[in-house]
Design a protein around this motif. Sequence first.
Motif, PDB file in Angstrom:
ATOM      1  N   TYR A 271      49.831  38.534  40.651  1.00 13.24           N
ATOM      2  CA  TYR A 271      48.739  39.431  41.053  1.00 13.24           C
ATOM      3  C   TYR A 271      47.551  39.249  40.109  1.00 13.24           C
ATOM      4  O   TYR A 271      46.398  39.201  40.526  1.00 13.24           O
ATOM      5  CB  TYR A 271      49.194  40.896  41.011  1.00 13.24           C
ATOM      6  N   ASN A 272      47.854  39.152  38.820  1.00  8.82           N
ATOM      7  CA  ASN A 272      46.796  38.980  37.819  1.00  8.82           C
ATOM      8  C   ASN A 272      45.982  37.727  38.066  1.00  8.82           C
ATOM      9  O   ASN A 272      44.749  37.745  38.000  1.00  8.82           O
ATOM     10  CB  ASN A 272      47.413  38.898  36.417  1.00  8.82           C
ATOM     11  N   ALA A 273      46.698  36.628  38.342  1.00  6.70           N
ATOM     12  CA  ALA A 273      46.018  35.349  38.576  1.00  6.70           C
ATOM     13  C   ALA A 273      45.124  35.458  39.809  1.00  6.70           C
ATOM     14  O   ALA A 273      43.983  34.987  39.812  1.00  6.70           O
ATOM     15  CB  ALA A 273      47.040  34.238  38.763  1.00  6.70           C
ATOM     16  N   ALA A 274      45.619  36.109  40.850  1.00  2.00           N
ATOM     17  CA  ALA A 274      44.843  36.258  42.083  1.00  2.00           C
ATOM     18  C   ALA A 274      43.606  37.125  41.830  1.00  2.00           C
ATOM     19  O   ALA A 274      42.502  36.819  42.291  1.00  2.00           O
ATOM     20  CB  ALA A 274      45.708  36.864  43.182  1.00  2.00           C
ATOM     21  N   MET A 275      43.803  38.223  41.057  1.00  2.00           N
ATOM     22  CA  MET A 275      42.686  39.126  40.746  1.00  2.00           C
ATOM     23  C   MET A 275      41.607  38.379  39.966  1.00  2.00           C
ATOM     24  O   MET A 275      40.416  38.545  40.210  1.00  2.00           O
ATOM     25  CB  MET A 275      43.177  40.300  39.889  1.00  2.00           C
ATOM     26  N   LYS A 276      42.060  37.547  39.019  1.00  2.00           N
ATOM     27  CA  LYS A 276      41.117  36.819  38.169  1.00  2.00           C
ATOM     28  C   LYS A 276      40.253  35.885  39.008  1.00  2.00           C
ATOM     29  O   LYS A 276      39.065  35.702  38.749  1.00  2.00           O
ATOM     30  CB  LYS A 276      41.889  36.031  37.105  1.00  2.00           C
ATOM     31  N   ASN A 277      40.872  35.281  40.037  1.00  2.00           N
ATOM     32  CA  ASN A 277      40.127  34.358  40.909  1.00  2.00           C
ATOM     33  C   ASN A 277      39.344  35.084  41.998  1.00  2.00           C
ATOM     34  O   ASN A 277      38.681  34.439  42.799  1.00  2.00           O
ATOM     35  CB  ASN A 277      41.087  33.378  41.594  1.00  2.00           C
ATOM     36  N   GLY A 278      39.510  36.400  42.083  1.00  2.00           N
ATOM     37  CA  GLY A 278      38.828  37.138  43.148  1.00  2.00           C
ATOM     38  C   GLY A 278      39.436  36.892  44.520  1.00  2.00           C
ATOM     39  O   GLY A 278      38.786  37.078  45.547  1.00  2.00           O
ATOM     40  N   ALA A 279      40.706  36.456  44.541  1.00  2.00           N
ATOM     41  CA  ALA A 279      41.380  36.218  45.825  1.00  2.00           C
ATOM     42  C   ALA A 279      41.685  37.552  46.504  1.00  2.00           C
ATOM     43  O   ALA A 279      41.745  38.591  45.846  1.00  2.00           O
ATOM     44  CB  ALA A 279      42.674  35.442  45.592  1.00  2.00           C
ATOM     45  N   VAL A 280      41.871  37.505  47.815  1.00  2.00           N
ATOM     46  CA  VAL A 280      42.226  38.716  48.555  1.00  2.00           C
ATOM     47  C   VAL A 280      43.722  38.953  48.371  1.00  2.00           C
ATOM     48  O   VAL A 280      44.537  38.076  48.654  1.00  2.00           O
ATOM     49  CB  VAL A 280      41.937  38.562  50.059  1.00  2.00           C
TER      50      VAL A 280
ATOM     51  N   SER B 244      52.215  31.979  45.480  1.00  2.00           N
ATOM     52  CA  SER B 244      52.738  31.831  44.123  1.00  2.00           C
ATOM     53  C   SER B 244      51.602  31.414  43.190  1.00  2.00           C
ATOM     54  O   SER B 244      50.533  30.995  43.645  1.00  2.00           O
ATOM     55  CB  SER B 244      53.842  30.775  44.087  1.00  2.00           C
ATOM     56  N   PHE B 245      51.895  31.462  41.887  1.00  2.00           N
ATOM     57  CA  PHE B 245      50.898  31.053  40.893  1.00  2.00           C
ATOM     58  C   PHE B 245      50.515  29.579  41.056  1.00  2.00           C
ATOM     59  O   PHE B 245      49.324  29.252  41.136  1.00  2.00           O
ATOM     60  CB  PHE B 245      51.427  31.367  39.488  1.00  2.00           C
ATOM     61  N   PRO B 246      51.504  28.660  41.170  1.00  2.00           N
ATOM     62  CA  PRO B 246      51.108  27.254  41.361  1.00  2.00           C
ATOM     63  C   PRO B 246      50.287  27.026  42.638  1.00  2.00           C
ATOM     64  O   PRO B 246      49.388  26.184  42.648  1.00  2.00           O
ATOM     65  CB  PRO B 246      52.450  26.515  41.434  1.00  2.00           C
ATOM     66  N   GLU B 247      50.572  27.767  43.688  1.00  2.00           N
ATOM     67  CA  GLU B 247      49.767  27.612  44.902  1.00  2.00           C
ATOM     68  C   GLU B 247      48.336  28.097  44.673  1.00  2.00           C
ATOM     69  O   GLU B 247      47.389  27.510  45.208  1.00  2.00           O
ATOM     70  CB  GLU B 247      50.415  28.345  46.087  1.00  2.00           C
TER      71      GLU B 247
ATOM     72  N   GLY C  87      45.254  46.945  37.814  1.00  2.00           N
ATOM     73  CA  GLY C  87      44.151  47.731  38.371  1.00  2.00           C
ATOM     74  C   GLY C  87      43.976  47.353  39.832  1.00  2.00           C
ATOM     75  O   GLY C  87      44.551  46.359  40.281  1.00  2.00           O
ATOM     76  N   LEU C  88      43.203  48.154  40.567  1.00  2.00           N
ATOM     77  CA  LEU C  88      43.041  47.856  41.996  1.00  2.00           C
ATOM     78  C   LEU C  88      41.717  47.146  42.251  1.00  2.00           C
ATOM     79  O   LEU C  88      40.694  47.527  41.689  1.00  2.00           O
ATOM     80  CB  LEU C  88      43.109  49.153  42.811  1.00  2.00           C
ATOM     81  N   PRO C  89      41.726  46.129  43.090  1.00  2.00           N
ATOM     82  CA  PRO C  89      40.467  45.443  43.436  1.00  2.00           C
ATOM     83  C   PRO C  89      39.673  46.252  44.467  1.00  2.00           C
ATOM     84  O   PRO C  89      40.171  47.240  45.008  1.00  2.00           O
ATOM     85  CB  PRO C  89      40.945  44.118  44.029  1.00  2.00           C
TER      86      PRO C  89
END
Length: 436
Positions: free
Chosen positions: A107-116, A78-81, A133-135
Amino acid sequence: MNNKYFPLDKIKLEELIQKYPTPFYIYDEGAIIDNVRRIKAAFSVFPSYKNHFAVKALPNPYILKILAAQGFGADCASFPELLLADAAGMQGEDVMLTSNETPANEYNAAMKNGAVINLDDFSHIEFLEKNCGLPQLISMRYNPGPIKEGNVIIGKPEEAKYGLTHEQIIRGYSLLKEKGVKRFALHTMVASNELSVPYHIETARMLFELAVEVLNKTGIRLEFINLGGGVGIPYHPDQEAVDYNVLVDGIQKAYNEILIPAGLVPMGIRTEWGRVVTGPYGWLVTRAVHKKEIYRNYIALDASMADLMRPALYGAYHHITIPGKENAPLTETYDVVGSLCENNDKFAIQRQLPKILTTAEITSTDVEGAGDFVVIHDAGAHGRAMGFNYNGKLRCGELLLRTDGSVVQIRRPETAEDYFATLDIGGVEEFLGGTK
Ligand SMILES: *Cc1c(COP(=O)(O)O)cnc(C)c1O
């Protein structure tokens, strides 16, 4: 047999509650670090290994920081996690977003952090592409369906909502490759609280075989395989802990037999263990307040299932000890309960325990002035995190026993103000004034 220990004696506890009244969770930092080192040592046979601690198991940034310092990453849903992992200094590919039914903003938050990003469904390939977009790197979660036997908590894979089918996952890799994705990973999570070592080895074998099939059918060489979480802990004293070395031996054997001949090496190995990392090293410390004798004998605690819901949710066993009475004979049979208006608010049912003294029974001339401490074991994962506010119950705080023996509060207990914080009624006082 496994020994149920608690790091504080009764005298230390009496001291501690002067500052931090019960109930509270307490975690043993030294024991967690020792355990993490044993996990890393066992997996060091692989060229690349990382555990992404499942944040949901113990979502406290102080704990995450301890794990990050040992080289663990995070598994978020999740976003808070994601924010928690970030706050603990876990960055980039050390973080995996293993979510399901994921909204675009996560998804956006994860992409911004470069998370898998670990996709849970075929349709999310397009959803992710459209929204974010796709990472460069994408993982997918496999649901093996009927070929893999079920597990008590998660159930049969074909009845579980998670992951892509066999056919979808092969098609998914091809599609992602067509769309320009360069790096790929594979994940599954088919069990929860599973103590069987062969079960986990079988899961690894299944994923390794799938990796070879992916290579043959799509030409894609997976970069790492994430075996998920779900390793059990021995909640009951008669159960045995999973031997990490035996488990890793089995996984390594499968690696050698399947991945090496296929030339799929070095293959990164990842896990998302949560429970087994912190579970045995956290306790819910409570006090016995009332005794009730009707058709059964009840001991009521100052905590409730709002603090720990596993017994109510899964009928889970949590061992209970009474500090100062560790060696006392188990002469009584109690239901150990909380104060919620729910009959499944029981920490233990018909449990053999020593005779427990409650606060209500103590006369004012007694020196101590309060009832026995009741310690609930193996609460260091999926414990405080599953708490809730039903019945207006306020969740308790969390303490950390540091390696130097000191104790710090890492989350304060909730207050009535917290309970009202999401209501747009002004202050509690103002609101009550307004209704007069
Ligand atoms: C809950 C969960 C985990 C952690 O499970 P444990 O039983 O705590 O090891 C790991 N991965 C995913 C996707 C999960 O949902």
